[in-house]
Design an enzyme around this catalytic site. Structure first.
Site, short mmCIF file in Angstrom:
data_model
loop_
_atom_site.label_atom_id
_atom_site.label_comp_id
_atom_site.label_asym_id
_atom_site.label_seq_id
_atom_site.Cartn_x
_atom_site.Cartn_y
_atom_site.Cartn_z
N ALA A 237 0.78 -1.24 0.00
CA ALA A 237 0.00 0.00 0.00
C ALA A 237 0.81 1.29 0.00
O ALA A 237 0.36 2.30 -0.55
CB ALA A 237 -0.96 0.01 1.19
N CYS A 365 4.89 -0.14 -12.13
CA CYS A 365 5.31 1.11 -12.77
C CYS A 365 6.60 0.86 -13.55
O CYS A 365 7.55 1.63 -13.47
CB CYS A 365 5.50 2.22 -11.75
SG CYS A 365 6.68 1.84 -10.43
#
Length: 442
Positions: A237, A365
């Protein structure tokens, strides 16, 4: 002085062969694209607190105060109603370099942030010339080879430094290099006035009403599509940006479990999560999140099988989608090859934790096939109970073709790469990858 069109490569590093390993048709566009700055700035509006139209007016006013009649426009996209985009500045006139100004040197990480509109914070300043005064204008350069010694007081002579823009000094040498380990320098050292990328130099305008966030990260949570009252797991997270977006789409109704294996990162995101009653954050290794012998619904990890309606696995990755890449430091190939192993371990925990019929979103990413399309192909082989479904809203490009993924499956994926390839043309973002799975009911 030069602005790189390909990364400055460390000695012995073969970026194409050893790191990216992407489909040959994508590579020629990918390398120069990674060195360019995404020209669109995006903010995600907290719709639990404020109206998007009101925040748009506020943002446009701030830009008008900063740039006058040449202020860039603020606009939205219908697929992401909680997001606002700031267009780039008109760069028809080059940013001026003035020989009479002193020079300031920053590291490449700071330089990349600067090109995306940030100001310069104290830790990023490598060198400042003696006699530089408060409020003085300086030419700002990035040190590509990483050879500038911290605290250098004379003009740094290097053929591989690049001019980034002009800034105004807010901190002097004695503040930057005080050698106080208990209280290292912090805060904005140089306020940027112009940069060569054309991105507005606003700094980070994030507050409780809006958050500076990359567009693909906003798309990622929209693909997850959490609903009010559901039980959702965010496996990795920190720093909590996607976690708060999940809570906002749920109307702060339901349960969002946020895990991260770093205590400092969990503590760092507590203030960001504090206003969301539906979020519970825990320091925990998500590769051990599944309790095979557990039963019932638990609030603390580990968790029993079928505990969650939706799971976001925004996995640790090589981060090779971050732009601009002003330099590419040598990374051991073994380190890069370790990421798919971690990603598979996390995936193997996520699948049993997901209830039948539930949704799992995998994202990174980065731009490597091994951490993106190849991971998807592995997951479909390893977990026949998973079906690849459409990752909507679809703004990026389809996935890259692989022998183990047919054209129809590639169309279901989302890869953010060079703008011309995206489904929404001229959408200039960081590199990112999204795949969405649904678990069978039986």
């Amino acid at each position: 002085m030069f602005y790189p069109k390909t990364p400055f490569l460390g000695k012995g590093l073969l970026l194409e062969n050893e790191i990216l390993k992407v489909h040959s048709s994508a590579l020629p566009q990918l390398l120069p694209w990674l060195c360019q700055t995404p020209r669109i700035t995006t903010y995600r509006i907290n719709t639990l607190r404020t109206d998007v139209a009101d925040y748009k007016a506020k943002l446009q006013n701030q830009l008008s105060e900063r740039y006058g009649p040449k202020a860039p426009k603020v606009f939205g996209l219908p697929e992401l109603p909680e997001m606002l985009c700031i267009a780039p500045l008109d760069t028809s006139a080059d940013v001026g370099y003035e020989d009479c100004l002193k020079q300031l040197i920053v590291d490449t990480s700071c330089g990349a942030a600067l090109l995306r509109g940030a100001h310069i914070f104290a830790p990023g300043v490598l060198a400042m010339e003696t006699g530089t005064q408060l409020q003085e204008m300086v030419n700002v350069f990035a040190d590509l080879p990483g050879k500038c010694k911290k605290g250098t007081a004379t003009r740094y002579s290097c053929d591989e430094k690049i001019f980034l823009g002009v800034g105004q000094v807010l901190m002097q040498r004695h503040q930057l290099y005080n050698n106080n380990k208990e209280q290292p320098p912090s805060g904005i050292a140089v306020r940027m006035l112009t940069n060569v990328s054309g991105v507005p130099t606003l700094g980070d305008l994030s507050d409780e009403d809006a958050l500076l966030q990359n567009l693909p990260s906003i798309v990622c949570v929209r693909v997850l599509a959490p609903q009010p009252g559901e039980r959702v797991l965010d496996m990795c997270a920190a720093p909590g940006n996607k976690t708060t977006h999940i809570a906002e789409l749920m109307g702060n109704v339901g349960t969002v479990i946020a895990l991260d294996n770093s205590g400092s990162r969990v503590r760092g995101m507590q203030s960001k999560l504090a206003n969301y009653s539906c979020i519970a954050a825990h320091q925990f290794d998500a590769t051990k999140a599944w309790d095979e012998n557990g039963s019932g619904i638990c609030m603390k990890p580990p968790y029993a099988s079928s505990s969650f309606d939706r799971i976001l696995l925004d996995a640790p990755c090589s981060g090779l989608g971050n732009r601009p890449q002003l330099s590419c430091n040598i990374k051991q190939v073994k380190v890069l090859q370790s990421y798919p192993h971690i990603q598979r371990s996390l995936f193997s925990q996520a699948v049993p934790l997901l209830r039948p019929g539930g949704v799992l979103v995998y994202s990174t990413c980065t731009v490597t096939e091994a951490e993106c399309e190849q991971l998807v192909a592995w997951a479909l082989r390893r977990f026949p109970q998973l079906e690849l479904v459409d990752a909507t809203p679809k703004l990026g490009s389809p996935g890259l073709p692989l022998p183990d993924l047919d054209a129809a499956q590639c169309e279901l994926l989302q890869r953010f790469g060079p703008s011309a390839a995206n489904r929404v043309k001229h959408l200039d973002t960081v590199g990112f990858f999204i795949a969405k799975f649904q678990k069978s009911l039986s």
